[in-house]
Design a protein around this motif. Sequence first.
Motif, PDB file in Angstrom:
ATOM      1  N   THR A  11       0.833  -1.204   0.000  1.00 53.39           N
ATOM      2  CA  THR A  11       0.000   0.000   0.000  1.00 53.39           C
ATOM      3  C   THR A  11       0.864   1.250   0.000  1.00 53.39           C
ATOM      4  OG1 THR A  11      -1.705  -1.200   1.218  1.00 53.39           O
ATOM      5  CG2 THR A  11      -1.846   1.200   1.218  1.00 53.39           C
ATOM      6  N   MET A  12       1.875   1.265   0.853  1.00 54.69           N
ATOM      7  CA  MET A  12       2.788   2.408   0.910  1.00 54.69           C
ATOM      8  C   MET A  12       3.548   2.545  -0.416  1.00 54.69           C
ATOM      9  SD  MET A  12       4.204   4.220   3.688  1.00 54.69           S
ATOM     10  CE  MET A  12       5.681   5.102   4.029  1.00 54.69           C
ATOM     11  N   PHE A  13       3.892   1.422  -1.018  1.00 53.33           N
ATOM     12  CA  PHE A  13       4.581   1.450  -2.302  1.00 53.33           C
ATOM     13  C   PHE A  13       3.706   2.076  -3.383  1.00 53.33           C
ATOM     14  CE2 PHE A  13       5.585  -0.542  -6.386  1.00 53.33           C
ATOM     15  CZ  PHE A  13       6.906  -0.157  -6.518  1.00 53.33           C
ATOM     16  N   PHE A  14       2.435   1.713  -3.446  1.00 51.67           N
ATOM     17  CA  PHE A  14       1.541   2.270  -4.465  1.00 51.67           C
ATOM     18  C   PHE A  14       1.272   3.756  -4.229  1.00 51.67           C
ATOM     19  CE2 PHE A  14      -0.027  -2.173  -5.398  1.00 51.67           C
ATOM     20  CZ  PHE A  14       0.571  -2.221  -6.643  1.00 51.67           C
ATOM     21  N   ILE A  15       1.131   4.152  -2.988  1.00 49.39           N
ATOM     22  CA  ILE A  15       0.959   5.578  -2.673  1.00 49.39           C
ATOM     23  C   ILE A  15       2.196   6.361  -3.108  1.00 49.39           C
ATOM     24  CG2 ILE A  15       0.784   7.257  -0.776  1.00 49.39           C
ATOM     25  CD1 ILE A  15      -1.000   5.142   0.662  1.00 49.39           C
ATOM     26  N   TYR A  20       5.162   9.889  -6.823  1.00 51.97           N
ATOM     27  CA  TYR A  20       6.362   9.985  -7.658  1.00 51.97           C
ATOM     28  C   TYR A  20       5.989  10.284  -9.114  1.00 51.97           C
ATOM     29  CZ  TYR A  20      10.835   8.728  -9.764  1.00 51.97           C
ATOM     30  OH  TYR A  20      11.998   8.740 -10.462  1.00 51.97           O
ATOM     31  N   ARG A  21       4.966   9.617  -9.617  1.00 54.83           N
ATOM     32  CA  ARG A  21       4.546   9.800 -11.009  1.00 54.83           C
ATOM     33  C   ARG A  21       4.036  11.218 -11.254  1.00 54.83           C
ATOM     34  NH1 ARG A  21       6.738   8.288 -15.031  1.00 54.83           N
ATOM     35  NH2 ARG A  21       5.925   9.892 -16.328  1.00 54.83           N
ATOM     36  N   ILE A  22       3.284  11.762 -10.316  1.00 58.39           N
ATOM     37  CA  ILE A  22       2.810  13.143 -10.449  1.00 58.39           C
ATOM     38  C   ILE A  22       4.002  14.102 -10.470  1.00 58.39           C
ATOM     39  CG2 ILE A  22       1.574  15.010  -9.274  1.00 58.39           C
ATOM     40  CD1 ILE A  22      -0.438  12.880  -8.347  1.00 58.39           C
ATOM     41  N   ALA A  27       7.700  17.630 -13.288  1.00 61.67           N
ATOM     42  CA  ALA A  27       9.094  18.057 -13.444  1.00 61.67           C
ATOM     43  C   ALA A  27       9.542  17.979 -14.889  1.00 61.67           C
ATOM     44  CB  ALA A  27      10.002  17.207 -12.559  1.00 61.67           C
ATOM     45  N   GLN A  28       9.188  16.907 -15.586  1.00 60.10           N
ATOM     46  CA  GLN A  28       9.652  16.764 -16.958  1.00 60.10           C
ATOM     47  C   GLN A  28       9.113  17.884 -17.850  1.00 60.10           C
ATOM     48  OE1 GLN A  28       8.751  13.117 -19.023  1.00 60.10           O
ATOM     49  NE2 GLN A  28      10.206  13.564 -20.629  1.00 60.10           N
ATOM     50  N   SER A  29       7.845  18.189 -17.745  1.00 61.64           N
ATOM     51  CA  SER A  29       7.298  19.262 -18.581  1.00 61.64           C
ATOM     52  C   SER A  29       7.853  20.628 -18.179  1.00 61.64           C
ATOM     53  CB  SER A  29       5.773  19.256 -18.534  1.00 61.64           C
ATOM     54  OG  SER A  29       5.314  19.433 -17.219  1.00 61.64           O
TER      55      SER A  29
END
Length: 103
Positions: A11-15, A20-22, A27-29
Motif C-alpha cells: 500500500t505504501m509502495f503504491f501511494i 512519484y509519477r505526479i 518536473a519533466q514538462s
Amino acid sequence: MVLLSQSSNITMFFITAFIYRIGFGAAQSSLQTMAVTGVSSSRLGAANATFFTAFDCGVGLGAVILGIVSSNIGYGPMYLLASCFAIIAFILYLIIGRKKLKF
C-alpha cells in the motif's frame, strides 16, 4: 524518493508510486519548458533534442549506477541516496537557475 526508501508494504509502495509519477510528470514538462524558453524559434528543435538526449542519458546512466549501488547497500539506502541528488539539483536551481530564467 525518501518516502520510497521507507516503504514497507504494498500500500505504501503504491501511494509512493502515485506521488512519484505526479512529480515526475510535472518536473519533466517544467524542465522542458525551461530548456526551450531562452532560445530563438529557429533553435527550438535543437534545444528540445538536447533536453531529451540529456534527460534520457541521465535516466539510463542513473539506472545503471544506482543498480550497482543498490547491490552494495540495498534498495532503501539507494533510494535515500538518490533523493539527495534531487535535493542538490533543487538547491542549484534556486541559486543559479532562477536568476537566468525570467518567465
